[in-house]
Design an enzyme around this catalytic site. Structure first.
Site, short mmCIF file in Angstrom:
data_model
loop_
_atom_site.label_atom_id
_atom_site.label_comp_id
_atom_site.label_asym_id
_atom_site.label_seq_id
_atom_site.Cartn_x
_atom_site.Cartn_y
_atom_site.Cartn_z
N THR A 1 -9.05 9.10 9.08
CA THR A 1 -8.69 7.91 8.31
C THR A 1 -8.52 6.66 9.17
OG1 THR A 1 -6.34 8.48 8.50
CG2 THR A 1 -7.52 9.33 6.58
N GLY B 1 -8.81 3.22 10.75
CA GLY B 1 -9.40 1.96 10.30
C GLY B 1 -9.21 1.65 8.83
N THR B 2 -8.41 2.46 8.13
CA THR B 2 -8.26 2.26 6.68
C THR B 2 -7.71 0.88 6.34
OG1 THR B 2 -7.80 4.62 6.45
CG2 THR B 2 -7.26 3.22 4.59
N GLY B 3 -6.64 0.46 7.02
CA GLY B 3 -6.01 -0.82 6.70
C GLY B 3 -6.92 -2.01 7.00
N CYS B 4 -7.58 -1.98 8.15
CA CYS B 4 -8.52 -3.05 8.51
C CYS B 4 -9.63 -3.14 7.48
CB CYS B 4 -9.14 -2.77 9.88
SG CYS B 4 -7.96 -2.54 11.22
N LYS C 1 0.84 -1.20 0.00
CA LYS C 1 0.00 0.00 0.00
C LYS C 1 0.88 1.25 0.00
CE LYS C 1 -2.04 -1.43 3.73
NZ LYS C 1 -2.93 -1.69 4.88
#
Length: 265
Positions: free
Chosen positions: A207, A209-212, A176
């Site tokens: 932002t 929680g973006t990765g989860c 990412k």
């Protein structure tokens, strides 16, 4: 009689603030039309300002949850997030290897605020036992460096980083690029094919929680029958909308909006 939707299991930690972790995963799964299930590995005391503490569950409790869900209900895909310790990484990897559903690994190392969520001694277990069972692994730039020592400072470094992560055995690697200074590019690589995904950068600090959310969206789309490149493309579109709609919560960084599509109808 209604037909059950595809089933997706998240194996992760709880975010008491509701923006990341198990809570974000289940919201994402509902939004994308699959039935979400959960195995809790750790409990965090967490809000918009950071993580004030976390407590792991005993390995036997995590193993019992996995056996309970997978032996009866099963899963068409699995997402892993915060696993916290070597013991938990090993228990989860061993059980998922036996189940055989595609596993999307979000190799959570630190929170959005910089709070460490994976013990330093557990990094090698992630490399050696968890990544080999992964259909897709979704490291951000900090996690790539943690796992491989490769520092990504530009889009040109991403291919080298993807190859370094791929050497640990996952089928696909999604590096990412959201923290790159230029236009963000995510690179998907399986050792032969290379796909790039771009999205507009939104001027929104909320932002959390973006990765989860991205990893759960990929798992959901895999359960719905997408190929990995198709799943990543659909997940990126969903997350981009969630980022654009992120909202303030508390005094710090608010979450992405998992229900943004419902609010745009």
């Amino acid at each position: 009689m209604a037909i059950a939707p595809p089933r997706v299991l998240t194996v992760a930690g709880s975010d008491s603030g509701g923006g990341a972790g198990i809570q974000a995963d289940l919201k994402t799964m509902l939004a994308l039309g699959v039935h979400g299930m959960s195995v809790l590995c750790a409990v965090t005391a967490q809000n918009s300002l950071g993580v004030q503490g976390y407590w792991e569950l005993p390995p036997e409790a995590v193993e019992a949850q996995l056996d309970s869900v997978l032996s009866d209900i099963g899963a068409q895909a699995v997402k892993t997030g915060m696993l916290a310790s070597t013991a938990l990484v090993e228990v989860v990897a061993a059980r998922l290897a036996r189940h055989g559903a595609p596993v999307v690994v979000d190799p959570v190392g630190v929170s959005k605020h910089g709070d460490r969520l994976l013990a330093e001694e557990a990094v090698d277990a992630v490399r050696q036992v968890l990544l080999p069972v992964a259909e897709v692994v979704t490291p951000n730039l900090w996690e790539v460096e943690l796992l491989t020592g490769v520092k990504v400072e530009s889009e040109r470094d991403q291919r080298r980083a993807a190859e370094a992560v791929k050497a640990f055995g996952p089928r696909w690697v999604l590096v990412k690029g959201g923290h790159l200074p230029d236009a963000p590019v995510d690179l998907l690589y399986d050792g032969e094919e290379m796909h790039t995904f771009t999205a507009p950068r939104h001027d929104n600090r909320h932002t959390h929680g973006t990765g989860c959310t991205l990893a759960s969206a990929i798992a959901s789309r895999l359960a719905l029958g997408d190929t990995v490149p198709e799943a990543v493309a659909a997940a990126k579109e969903y997350v981009t909308g969630a980022l654009a709609a992120g909202f303030p919560l508390g005094a710090g960084i608010g979450p992405v909006d998992h229900g943004w599509r419902m609010r745009t109808l």
